[in-house]
Enzyme design. Structure first.
Site, short mmCIF file in Angstrom:
data_model
loop_
_atom_site.label_atom_id
_atom_site.label_comp_id
_atom_site.label_asym_id
_atom_site.label_seq_id
_atom_site.Cartn_x
_atom_site.Cartn_y
_atom_site.Cartn_z
N THR A 1 -1.45 -51.81 9.88
CA THR A 1 -2.10 -51.38 10.77
C THR A 1 -1.57 -50.52 11.75
OG1 THR A 1 -3.92 -52.43 10.57
CG2 THR A 1 -4.39 -51.17 12.74
N GLU B 1 -18.03 -45.34 4.04
CA GLU B 1 -17.20 -44.31 4.04
C GLU B 1 -17.06 -43.22 3.80
OE1 GLU B 1 -13.49 -45.56 5.04
OE2 GLU B 1 -14.38 -47.34 5.86
N TYR C 1 -16.86 -45.63 12.65
CA TYR C 1 -15.91 -47.19 13.32
C TYR C 1 -16.88 -47.55 13.49
CZ TYR C 1 -10.94 -44.95 12.61
OH TYR C 1 -9.59 -44.54 12.38
N ASN D 1 -1.46 -44.21 14.50
CA ASN D 1 -1.23 -44.17 12.96
C ASN D 1 -1.25 -43.51 11.74
OD1 ASN D 1 -3.44 -45.11 12.72
ND2 ASN D 1 -3.39 -47.15 12.27
N LYS E 1 -4.62 -38.04 9.39
CA LYS E 1 -5.73 -38.20 10.92
C LYS E 1 -4.98 -36.82 12.21
CE LYS E 1 -6.52 -42.95 11.52
NZ LYS E 1 -5.76 -44.34 12.19
N HIS F 1 -6.53 -43.13 7.67
CA HIS F 1 -7.61 -44.11 7.93
C HIS F 1 -7.26 -44.48 6.03
CE1 HIS F 1 -10.81 -45.74 7.29
NE2 HIS F 1 -11.54 -45.72 6.64
P1 DAT Z 1 -7.01 -49.69 9.61
O1 DAT Z 1 -6.65 -48.70 10.63
O2 DAT Z 1 -5.73 -50.53 8.86
O3 DAT Z 1 -7.90 -49.52 8.86
P2 DAT Z 1 -8.50 -51.58 11.51
O4 DAT Z 1 -9.51 -51.22 10.89
O5 DAT Z 1 -8.74 -52.68 11.64
O6 DAT Z 1 -7.03 -50.98 10.66
O7 DAT Z 1 -8.74 -50.75 13.47
C1 DAT Z 1 -9.44 -49.42 12.78
C2 DAT Z 1 -7.84 -48.73 13.79
O8 DAT Z 1 -8.39 -48.95 15.21
C3 DAT Z 1 -6.64 -48.74 13.44
O9 DAT Z 1 -6.15 -47.64 12.42
C4 DAT Z 1 -6.25 -48.36 14.79
C5 DAT Z 1 -7.40 -48.91 16.09
N1 DAT Z 1 -6.71 -50.29 16.00
C6 DAT Z 1 -7.28 -51.27 15.56
N2 DAT Z 1 -6.49 -52.16 16.34
C7 DAT Z 1 -6.17 -51.74 16.89
C8 DAT Z 1 -5.48 -52.47 18.59
N3 DAT Z 1 -5.19 -53.42 18.32
N4 DAT Z 1 -4.73 -51.62 19.61
C9 DAT Z 1 -5.42 -50.24 19.76
N5 DAT Z 1 -5.61 -50.21 18.38
C10 DAT Z 1 -6.22 -50.30 17.18
MG MG Z 2 -9.85 -49.77 8.29
#
Ligand code: DAT
Ligand code: MG
Length: 150
Positions: A91, A126, A49, A112, A9, A115
């Site tokens: 995450t 994706e 997303y 973070n 990222k 991805h």
């Molecule tokens: P991951 O990236 O671990 O697959 P995800 O698909 O649940 O996690 O969410 C996608 C991204 O969205 C994640 O990398 C960071 C952001 N995100 C997820 N949950 C969040 C939250 N509670 N607050 C802020 N950003 C969040």
């Molecule tokens: Mg995800």
């Protein structure tokens, strides 16, 4: 063999961590099937997303992922999706174990670093967003028999 979509990222690229992050996946044994440097458009980010549309963090997430260039990779191997996810870590960096990418380099969920697809259907969807079939390569490495049992 399974393929997964990885995105290094914008924060990781800005922080000079591209090599460090690719190294961790390479060291793990994952094989690169495709890779490119690009800036994600808002349209592509919204497709990627889509499952998060409407959530409170969605707009910030789209702003972040489109803010600067990224590296996208297709990585492959047996159980590549789960292997990549546990190399990346949970995450929220506060919950990510030391030794994982997020656990070693991250502080905030909105920064973070990486991805990784979460399941086979996500990976297929994706990978289709970021790569043409002609950009993904079927190849073998001489070390593969020492990494994959068969
Ligand atoms: P991951 O990236 O671990 O697959 P995800 O698909 O649940 O996690 O969410 C996608 C991204 O969205 C994640 O990398 C960071 C952001 N995100 C997820 N949950 C969040 C939250 N509670 N607050 C802020 N950003 C969040
Ligand atoms: Mg995800």
């Amino acid at each position: 063999m399974e393929r997964t979509l990885i995105i290094v990222k914008p924060d990781a690229v800005q922080r000079g961590l591209i090599g460090e992050i690719i190294r961790r996946f390479e060291n793990r044994g994952l094989r690169i099937a495709g890779m490119k440097f690009m800036q994600v458009s808002r349209d592509v980010a919204a497709r990627h997303y889509a499952e998060h549309e409407g959530k409170g963090f969605y707009e910030g997430l789209i702003d972040y992922i489109t803010s600067a260039p990224v590296v996208v990779m297709a990585l492959e191997g047996k159980d590549a999706i789960a292997i990549a996810r546990n190399t990346i870590g949970k995450t929220k960096p506060i919950e990510a174990a030391p030794g994982t990418i997020r656990g070693d380099f991250g502080m905030e969920v909105g920064r973070n670093l990486v991805h990784g697809s979460d399941k086979p259907e996500s990976a297929e969807r994706e990978l289709g967003i970021f790569f043409d079939g002609s950009e993904l390569y079927d190849w073998t490495r001489d070390v593969d028999p020492w990494i994959f049992e068969g």
